[in-house]
Scaffold this active site. Structure first.
Site, short mmCIF file in Angstrom:
data_model
loop_
_atom_site.label_atom_id
_atom_site.label_comp_id
_atom_site.label_asym_id
_atom_site.label_seq_id
_atom_site.Cartn_x
_atom_site.Cartn_y
_atom_site.Cartn_z
N SER A 133 -5.49 11.36 12.75
CA SER A 133 -4.12 10.87 12.61
C SER A 133 -3.56 10.61 14.01
O SER A 133 -4.11 9.79 14.73
CB SER A 133 -3.27 11.87 11.82
OG SER A 133 -1.97 11.36 11.62
N THR A 134 -2.52 11.34 14.42
CA THR A 134 -1.91 11.12 15.74
C THR A 134 -2.94 11.31 16.85
O THR A 134 -3.60 12.34 16.92
CB THR A 134 -0.75 12.10 15.95
OG1 THR A 134 0.12 12.06 14.83
CG2 THR A 134 0.03 11.75 17.21
N ASP A 185 -4.04 17.25 6.58
CA ASP A 185 -4.90 16.40 5.75
C ASP A 185 -6.36 16.59 6.17
O ASP A 185 -6.68 16.56 7.36
CB ASP A 185 -4.50 14.93 5.92
CG ASP A 185 -5.29 14.00 5.01
OD1 ASP A 185 -5.64 14.43 3.89
OD2 ASP A 185 -5.57 12.86 5.43
N HIS A 218 -4.89 7.62 9.71
CA HIS A 218 -3.56 7.42 9.14
C HIS A 218 -2.88 6.24 9.84
O HIS A 218 -2.53 6.33 11.02
CB HIS A 218 -2.70 8.68 9.33
CG HIS A 218 -3.18 9.85 8.54
ND1 HIS A 218 -2.69 11.12 8.74
CD2 HIS A 218 -4.10 9.96 7.55
CE1 HIS A 218 -3.28 11.96 7.90
NE2 HIS A 218 -4.16 11.28 7.18
N MET A 268 -1.62 15.12 13.18
CA MET A 268 -0.52 15.93 12.70
C MET A 268 -0.79 16.34 11.25
O MET A 268 -1.38 15.60 10.49
CB MET A 268 0.77 15.10 12.79
CG MET A 268 2.06 15.87 12.73
SD MET A 268 3.48 14.74 12.89
CE MET A 268 3.20 14.10 14.55
#
Length: 356
Positions: free
Chosen positions: A181-182, A300, A208, A297
């Site tokens: 993600s991030t 998940d 993401h 972040m």
């Protein structure tokens, strides 16, 4: 002490609305505003904010150039605002490569309505990035204070020889799944550029990202890497040396016929979700999956990793020191699901060596 934010945008309307939204949280305050990249560089130097929100299209100096200057002088978390278009995605990926930390869509309609969902998301991003940055800085300072010179060894022959390690045999995998993600676009690039063109496994990537961004990201990776990379389409076959990137706004599942399914599932918060992809891999590939959880972040991937572990598969996760945000890999590691916790710089070479 509240996190101090520098707001950079050439639109006075957007600057003011962002300022109002940011200061509605008690842990955030706006340290200053800038209307172009040159002012941003000057303000970052003089104000030393904890965070920066950055637009791209600005007079005198664009956002990407400003990011490069700021990161060269004093690395700081920078949240880019981007239009939800293919061109906006391409520019955002350039900004992330230049050193920006994360991005959010720039939607004047949502900002003008001061939508609570947008405000909450902005607060969450800024607080997470700022807290992680402060924690990393504190850890670095503590480590520096505790450093002591290594004891001198009078006779090198007297130093103990390192213990030999037994060779570890390669496991037989059929599928590699990597999620992030991030910080993921840069991390995924760092991993994939180390893989040879003849990498023997099919690869599935879950990042993401919103719609339009994943196509631009897949094209960028395909240009940079030896393995082939493309945005996945429903029914695409899983092939060795081919990385299929889950499309933004959709879910990717693997099936038992060696292909992928792309679904529009509105019940899941993350679209795409690593839990969904991991879960389908556990169902159809059993113990033959290598799952890798990179910076990001949230949590998940944790429940999907649990399903993979229950089926006998292997999970690697990125270590805290090399993460932009130690959320997803931390959730997996704290649940006791990681077989290896590795620095980002080691993951690609280990994959090439142990799998390829």
């Amino acid at each position: 002490m509240p996190l101090r934010v520098l707001v950079v945008d050439d639109s006075n309307f957007f600057r003011q609305r962002l300022k109002e939204m940011i200061e509605q949280h008690p842990e955030l305050t706006v340290a200053g505003v800038a209307s172009n990249g040159r002012e941003a560089v000057e303000q970052a130097r003089s104000l030393k904010p904890d965070l920066i929100t950055m637009d791209f299209e600005m007079p005198e100096m664009d956002g990407i150039t400003a990011v490069r200057h700021i990161m060269a002088e004093r690395p700081i978390p920078i949240l880019m605002f981007s239009s939800l278009t293919y061109e906006g995605a391409r520019i955002t990926l350039d900004a992330l490569s230049a050193g920006a930390t994360d991005f959010m869509p720039k939607d004047f309609g949502e900002v003008s309505r001061n939508a609570q969902a947008l405000r909450d998301k902005l607060h969450e991003r800024l607080l997470t990035l700022g807290r992680q940055s402060r924690a990393s800085a504190s850890a670095t300072r503590a480590a520096t204070r505790l450093q002591r010179p290594a004891p001198e060894i009078a006779d090198p022959q007297e130093s103990p020889a390192p213990a030999s390690r037994p060779a570890v045999g390669k496991r037989h995998y059929r599928l590699l799944v990597i999620g992030a993600s991030t910080g993921g676009p840069v991390a995924l690039t760092d991993v994939l550029v180390n893989l040879p063109a003849r990498f023997p496994l099919p690869i599935v990537l879950v990042q993401h990202m919103p719609e339009n961004f994943t196509r631009a990201f897949a094209e960028r990776l395909d240009r940079q890497c030896q393995v082939r990379v493309r945005e996945a389409k429903d029914g695409d076959a899983l092939e060795p040396g081919l990385a299929l990137l889950a499309p933004g706004g959709k879910q990717l599942m693997v099936d038992g016929r060696g292909s992928v399914r792309i679904l529009d599932d509105q019940r899941v918060t993350y679209k795409p979700s690593l839990d969904i992809t991991f879960g389908s891999a556990a169902k159809h590939y059993g113990a033959k999956v290598l799952g890798v959880v990179l910076t990001g972040m949230g949590a998940d991937g944790r429940e999907g990793a649990r399903m993979l572990k229950q089926s006998g598969s292997t999970i690697w996760s990125q270590d805290e020191a090399s993460c932009v945000i130690y959320g997803m890999p931390m959730a997996v590691a704290k649940a006791g699901l990681s077989d290896k916790v590795l620095s980002l710089k080691d993951i690609g070479p280990r994959l090439a060596r142990e799998v390829g």
